[in-house]
Design a protein around this motif. Structure first.
Motif, PDB file in Angstrom:
ATOM      1  N   GLU A   1       2.856   0.655  -4.634  1.00  0.00           N
ATOM      2  CA  GLU A   1       3.736   1.469  -3.796  1.00  0.00           C
ATOM      3  C   GLU A   1       4.863   0.650  -3.177  1.00  0.00           C
ATOM      4  O   GLU A   1       5.965   1.123  -3.015  1.00  0.00           O
ATOM      5  CB  GLU A   1       2.923   2.140  -2.680  1.00  0.00           C
ATOM      6  N   LYS A   2       4.573  -0.605  -2.833  1.00  0.00           N
ATOM      7  CA  LYS A   2       5.525  -1.431  -2.088  1.00  0.00           C
ATOM      8  C   LYS A   2       6.331  -2.311  -3.040  1.00  0.00           C
ATOM      9  O   LYS A   2       5.773  -2.972  -3.906  1.00  0.00           O
ATOM     10  CB  LYS A   2       4.772  -2.300  -1.081  1.00  0.00           C
ATOM     11  N   ASP A   3       7.643  -2.319  -2.855  1.00  0.00           N
ATOM     12  CA  ASP A   3       8.542  -3.196  -3.593  1.00  0.00           C
ATOM     13  C   ASP A   3       8.476  -3.025  -5.108  1.00  0.00           C
ATOM     14  O   ASP A   3       8.645  -3.988  -5.853  1.00  0.00           O
ATOM     15  CB  ASP A   3       8.289  -4.668  -3.230  1.00  0.00           C
ATOM     16  N   CYS A   4       8.233  -1.823  -5.577  1.00  0.00           N
ATOM     17  CA  CYS A   4       8.222  -1.558  -7.009  1.00  0.00           C
ATOM     18  C   CYS A   4       9.047  -0.302  -7.252  1.00  0.00           C
ATOM     19  O   CYS A   4       8.799   0.730  -6.621  1.00  0.00           O
ATOM     20  CB  CYS A   4       6.797  -1.380  -7.525  1.00  0.00           C
ATOM     21  N   THR A   5       9.991  -0.387  -8.171  1.00  0.00           N
ATOM     22  CA  THR A   5      10.873   0.760  -8.408  1.00  0.00           C
ATOM     23  C   THR A   5      10.649   1.427  -9.756  1.00  0.00           C
ATOM     24  O   THR A   5      11.029   2.575  -9.944  1.00  0.00           O
ATOM     25  CB  THR A   5      12.352   0.330  -8.301  1.00  0.00           C
TER      26      THR A   5
ATOM     27  N   CYS B   1       5.360   0.996 -12.409  1.00  0.00           N
ATOM     28  CA  CYS B   1       4.522   0.506 -11.310  1.00  0.00           C
ATOM     29  C   CYS B   1       3.053   0.910 -11.411  1.00  0.00           C
ATOM     30  O   CYS B   1       2.302   0.712 -10.465  1.00  0.00           O
ATOM     31  CB  CYS B   1       5.096   1.010  -9.980  1.00  0.00           C
TER      32      CYS B   1
END
Length: 163
Positions: free
Chosen positions: A72-76, A79
């Motif tokens: 969820e965090k820092d992945c665009t 993922c």
């Protein structure tokens, strides 16, 4: 591999995945489009039960994954990791004491009957869990034999042999 210190346990092979023998692998990671995953699926299902298959984002169509994690965090993009565990082959008839256990298998999912009682179940490699009525059977598959413990209406050890 050398930098990570896993040279004794890991190997990278460059080649045609449809011609290379990777049947001895215990973990297979893939980043392939779904149509290629499907082409490999028969080969994968013939690997040793318990072999772990991990893909990045792409599925195996109707073979439901055993686990799925999304960063969820820092992945665009891209993922999601999906995990499948190659199931043992248990479809068919098994003798369980004086009863017959008949199983139908769709990948790791099981349905069938134990005597006159409906059965549902799941495999995780060689680990098997079956529910028949109010009894849960947990155990291990070892080729043409299964054994484990039962809890619920029936308690104790159980075993089955392929008919």
């Amino acid at each position: 591999i050398a930098q990570a210190g896993v040279g004794e346990r890991a190997r990278i092979v460059q080649g045609d995945i449809f011609k290379t023998d990777f049947s001895k692998a215990t973990v297979l990671t893939m980043y392939l489009l779904p149509r290629l995953n499907l082409r490999l699926r028969p080969t994968i299902l013939n690997m040793k039960p318990g072999t772990r298959i991990v893909t990045n984002s792409f599925t195996m169509e109707d073979w439901e994954e055993d686990a799925k994690e999304t960063v969820e965090k820092d992945c665009t993009s891209w993922c999601t990791a999906l995990l499948w565990i190659v199931p043992a082959k248990v479809e068919g008839s098994w003798a369980v004491g004086n009863e017959t256990l008949s199983l139908t298998q769709k990948f790791q999912m099981l349905t069938g009957t134990l005597g006159a009682t409906a059965v549902t179940g799941r495999l995780r490699g060689n680990e098997i869990t079956l529910t028949a009525g109010k009894t849960t059977y947990k155990g291990q598959v070892n080729g043409n034999a299964m054994s484990g413990t039962a809890s619920g209406d029936r308690n104790g050890n159980w075993s089955a042999t392929k008919k």
